[in-house]
Design an enzyme around this catalytic site. Sequence first.
Site, PDB file in Angstrom:
ATOM      1  N   GLY A 236      -5.396  -1.397  -3.378  1.00 25.50           N
ATOM      2  CA  GLY A 236      -5.432  -0.197  -2.545  1.00 25.50           C
ATOM      3  C   GLY A 236      -4.168   0.605  -2.761  1.00 25.50           C
ATOM      4  N   SER A 237      -3.769   1.334  -1.741  1.00 23.90           N
ATOM      5  CA  SER A 237      -2.648   2.256  -1.908  1.00 23.90           C
ATOM      6  C   SER A 237      -1.312   1.514  -1.889  1.00 23.90           C
ATOM      7  CB  SER A 237      -2.680   3.286  -0.784  1.00 23.90           C
ATOM      8  OG  SER A 237      -2.566   2.629   0.451  1.00 23.90           O
ATOM      9  N   THR A 238      -0.317   2.131  -2.487  1.00 25.19           N
ATOM     10  CA  THR A 238       1.026   1.543  -2.528  1.00 25.19           C
ATOM     11  C   THR A 238       1.580   1.406  -1.117  1.00 25.19           C
ATOM     12  OG1 THR A 238       1.376   2.410  -4.738  1.00 25.19           O
ATOM     13  CG2 THR A 238       3.351   1.886  -3.474  1.00 25.19           C
ATOM     14  N   GLU A 239       1.261   2.390  -0.277  1.00 24.43           N
ATOM     15  CA  GLU A 239       1.771   2.370   1.103  1.00 24.43           C
ATOM     16  C   GLU A 239       1.284   1.117   1.862  1.00 24.43           C
ATOM     17  OE1 GLU A 239       0.187   5.735   3.033  1.00 24.43           O
ATOM     18  OE2 GLU A 239       1.115   5.243   4.958  1.00 24.43           O
ATOM     19  N   CYS A 292      -7.544   4.102 -10.128  1.00 22.66           N
ATOM     20  CA  CYS A 292      -6.100   3.828 -10.024  1.00 22.66           C
ATOM     21  C   CYS A 292      -5.406   4.028 -11.359  1.00 22.66           C
ATOM     22  CB  CYS A 292      -5.888   2.415  -9.524  1.00 22.66           C
ATOM     23  SG  CYS A 292      -6.864   1.217 -10.434  1.00 22.66           S
ATOM     24  N   GLU A 389       0.087  10.476  -6.744  1.00 23.67           N
ATOM     25  CA  GLU A 389      -1.282  10.143  -7.127  1.00 23.67           C
ATOM     26  C   GLU A 389      -2.250  11.022  -6.330  1.00 23.67           C
ATOM     27  OE1 GLU A 389      -2.828   6.290  -5.857  1.00 23.67           O
ATOM     28  OE2 GLU A 389      -3.642   6.062  -7.866  1.00 23.67           O
TER      29      GLU A 389
HETATM   30  P1  TAP Z   1      -5.970   1.939   1.184  1.00 19.18           P
HETATM   31  O1  TAP Z   1      -5.938   2.904   2.293  1.00 19.18           O
HETATM   32  O2  TAP Z   1      -4.726   1.207   0.853  1.00 19.18           O
HETATM   33  O3  TAP Z   1      -7.144   0.918   1.527  1.00 19.18           O
HETATM   34  C1  TAP Z   1      -7.446  -0.204   0.744  1.00 19.18           C
HETATM   35  C2  TAP Z   1      -8.056  -1.261   1.625  1.00 19.18           C
HETATM   36  O4  TAP Z   1      -7.079  -1.745   2.549  1.00 19.18           O
HETATM   37  C3  TAP Z   1      -9.221  -0.767   2.466  1.00 19.18           C
HETATM   38  O5  TAP Z   1     -10.160  -1.807   2.604  1.00 19.18           O
HETATM   39  C4  TAP Z   1      -8.539  -0.461   3.782  1.00 19.18           C
HETATM   40  O6  TAP Z   1      -9.410  -0.416   4.879  1.00 19.18           O
HETATM   41  C5  TAP Z   1      -7.564  -1.617   3.883  1.00 19.18           C
HETATM   42  N1  TAP Z   1      -6.411  -1.407   4.754  1.00 19.18           N
HETATM   43  C6  TAP Z   1      -5.945  -0.244   5.291  1.00 19.18           C
HETATM   44  N2  TAP Z   1      -4.845  -0.497   6.024  1.00 19.18           N
HETATM   45  C7  TAP Z   1      -4.602  -1.839   5.954  1.00 19.18           C
HETATM   46  C8  TAP Z   1      -3.585  -2.705   6.473  1.00 19.18           C
HETATM   47  N3  TAP Z   1      -2.571  -2.242   7.206  1.00 19.18           N
HETATM   48  N4  TAP Z   1      -3.635  -4.027   6.174  1.00 19.18           N
HETATM   49  C9  TAP Z   1      -4.626  -4.504   5.386  1.00 19.18           C
HETATM   50  N5  TAP Z   1      -5.615  -3.738   4.880  1.00 19.18           N
HETATM   51  C10 TAP Z   1      -5.593  -2.415   5.137  1.00 19.18           C
HETATM   52  O7  TAP Z   1      -6.418   2.589  -0.172  1.00 19.18           O
HETATM   53  P2  TAP Z   1      -7.723   3.435  -0.432  1.00 19.18           P
HETATM   54  O8  TAP Z   1      -7.500   4.812   0.050  1.00 19.18           O
HETATM   55  O9  TAP Z   1      -8.892   2.713   0.047  1.00 19.18           O
HETATM   56  O10 TAP Z   1      -7.783   3.366  -2.055  1.00 19.18           O
HETATM   57  C11 TAP Z   1      -7.100   4.225  -2.858  1.00 19.18           C
HETATM   58  C12 TAP Z   1      -5.851   3.566  -3.427  1.00 19.18           C
HETATM   59  O11 TAP Z   1      -6.143   2.324  -4.035  1.00 19.18           O
HETATM   60  C13 TAP Z   1      -5.246   4.407  -4.510  1.00 19.18           C
HETATM   61  O12 TAP Z   1      -3.850   4.497  -4.322  1.00 19.18           O
HETATM   62  C14 TAP Z   1      -5.553   3.640  -5.776  1.00 19.18           C
HETATM   63  O13 TAP Z   1      -4.702   3.849  -6.854  1.00 19.18           O
HETATM   64  C15 TAP Z   1      -5.555   2.242  -5.330  1.00 19.18           C
HETATM   65  N6  TAP Z   1      -6.375   1.422  -6.213  1.00 19.18           N
HETATM   66  C16 TAP Z   1      -5.741   0.561  -7.038  1.00 19.18           C
HETATM   67  C17 TAP Z   1      -6.474  -0.205  -7.910  1.00 19.18           C
HETATM   68  C18 TAP Z   1      -5.758  -1.148  -8.801  1.00 19.18           C
HETATM   69  S1  TAP Z   1      -6.625  -2.236  -9.555  1.00 19.18           S
HETATM   70  N7  TAP Z   1      -4.479  -1.094  -8.973  1.00 19.18           N
HETATM   71  C19 TAP Z   1      -7.859  -0.135  -7.909  1.00 19.18           C
HETATM   72  C20 TAP Z   1      -8.485   0.742  -7.058  1.00 19.18           C
HETATM   73  C21 TAP Z   1      -7.718   1.515  -6.180  1.00 19.18           C
HETATM   74  P3  TAP Z   1     -10.131   0.995   5.212  1.00 19.18           P
HETATM   75  O14 TAP Z   1     -10.981   1.314   4.045  1.00 19.18           O
HETATM   76  O15 TAP Z   1     -10.935   0.749   6.374  1.00 19.18           O
HETATM   77  O16 TAP Z   1      -9.028   1.974   5.422  1.00 19.18           O
END
Ligand code: TAP
Length: 478
Positions: A236-239, A292, A389
């Site tokens: 997921g996100s870096t944050e 990503c 990003e």
């Molecule tokens: P996030 O907001 O980080 O969400 C990822 C997952 O984490 C979701 O299931 C989210 O739930 C959950 N989540 C949110 N807050 C959390 C917390 N405090 N503790 C644990 N889990 C939590 O990212 P996104 O917007 O879904 O995805 C986009 C990001 O993912 C981009 O930055 C992208 O680059 C990255 N990404 C990276 C890769 C690889 S392989 N490096 C692959 C795909 C995506 P909710 O959906 O309910 O918010």
Amino acid sequence: MPTFEYAPAPESSAIVDIQPSYGLFIDGEMVDPIDGSRFKTVNPATEEVLSEVAAAGPRDVDRAVTAARAAYQSTWSQLPGRERGKYLFRLARLVQERARELAVLESIDNGKPIRESRDVDLPLVAAHFFYYAGWADKLGYAGVGPDPRPLGVAAQVIPWNFPLLMLAWKIAPALAAGNTVVLKPAETTPLTALAFADICRQADLPPGVANILTGAGETGQALVEHPGVDKVAFTGSTEVGRAIARSVAGSRKKVTLELGGKAANVVFDDAPIDQAVEGIVNGIFFNQGHVCCAGSRLLVQESIADELLDRLKRRLATLRLGDPLDKNTDIGAINSSAQLDRIRELSHAGELEGAERWSPPCDLPDRGWWFPPTVFTGVTQAHRIAREEIFGPVLSVLTFRTPAEALEKANNTPYGLSAGVWTDKGSRILWMAQRLRAGVVWANTFNRFDPTSPFGGYKESGYGREGGRHGLEAYLDV
Ligand code: TAP
């Protein structure tokens, strides 16, 4: 150039059977959440509500982790590897048998074009299960010691851009290594994970080995912080990755983080231009740029920049945006209104900072969330659109004169997930690949994935590797 009109070629959605509501998959059964909370999942191309999905609370998380622990101790970790392998092969075959249904469901819930879910996501999902099924009885040969042991219960949290593929990347190696799992899909794309729960039942996977908890960020947080978890795998996100790293610091949990990226796609003056144009399109417009490792920064050698941009713009004018279920569609819907807002905000910042914005003529549907393919030229390294990003169909173009300048610009990012190099010279590919700080470097191609190949990042793109035998190590006590 003549343009051709295509008749619509919609894939039928009759093959999917979406229930009006879903529970949580715990201990082999669909159960209601303890506090009864639910949320809606929406089709991003139409804004129609598809279903009401359970939101797992802390007590549900506890139930799921307890079930996973019991299954780990009583069955899964006791089974010989070849027996675990049989289950994984069964899951892989069932995914293949149900591939069309799963592809349609993915496109409906995520907004991605059926051409991509059918031809990229689903074949890779099955390939991951087949690949790791083969490892289950060969763990001693994975290069991590003669008798590696599983870790226990894995908490896995995944994003919305490749819902079923990210599930496969997480669940297949974990189960092959002998762990049990509790997985939380993203809030906006829960449906294929719930279909996978049904596949686990079809495969007679022992109850509790794989548990699926739908919910929002709080569910993910409760899951990764649960004391009964031995391993945390997050994409997921870096944050959010940073917050997770902080929350598990000092505990015994093993962690892998796959986070964001801002990849450079570097085109030298001796590159085959037409192939490079295809690679640029695939690099940033595949999956609406919700990738990503997307090639979101194009670095092009100054002497060919005008010609390359000309050809790129002509190519972009042929892309078709619209109904994700139409087999002619190249660009589908943006997954959520929140993501659309972010893409708009960053694109606006690009204009304000002085970059030049271009999109081909492109009618956007009235309903749903859409963003046209967009190219920014005149971008400098200080611009937000070169540093942050965007996670959307937006390309930032920069130029360079020498290989050293290309390298310096490519590495000038807090991320380090992927990069691309386009050139006729093998020696230059090797020179660049050795110096690029990126987990994956593609040469004369982009966005190629294979289960045998490790994937992961440097710096703010995270740590640990998924895929290949390296992906097993993350689930073994070595
Ligand atoms: P996030 O907001 O980080 O969400 C990822 C997952 O984490 C979701 O299931 C989210 O739930 C959950 N989540 C949110 N807050 C959390 C917390 N405090 N503790 C644990 N889990 C939590 O990212 P996104 O917007 O879904 O995805 C986009 C990001 O993912 C981009 O930055 C992208 O680059 C990255 N990404 C990276 C890769 C690889 S392989 N490096 C692959 C795909 C995506 P909710 O959906 O309910 O918010």
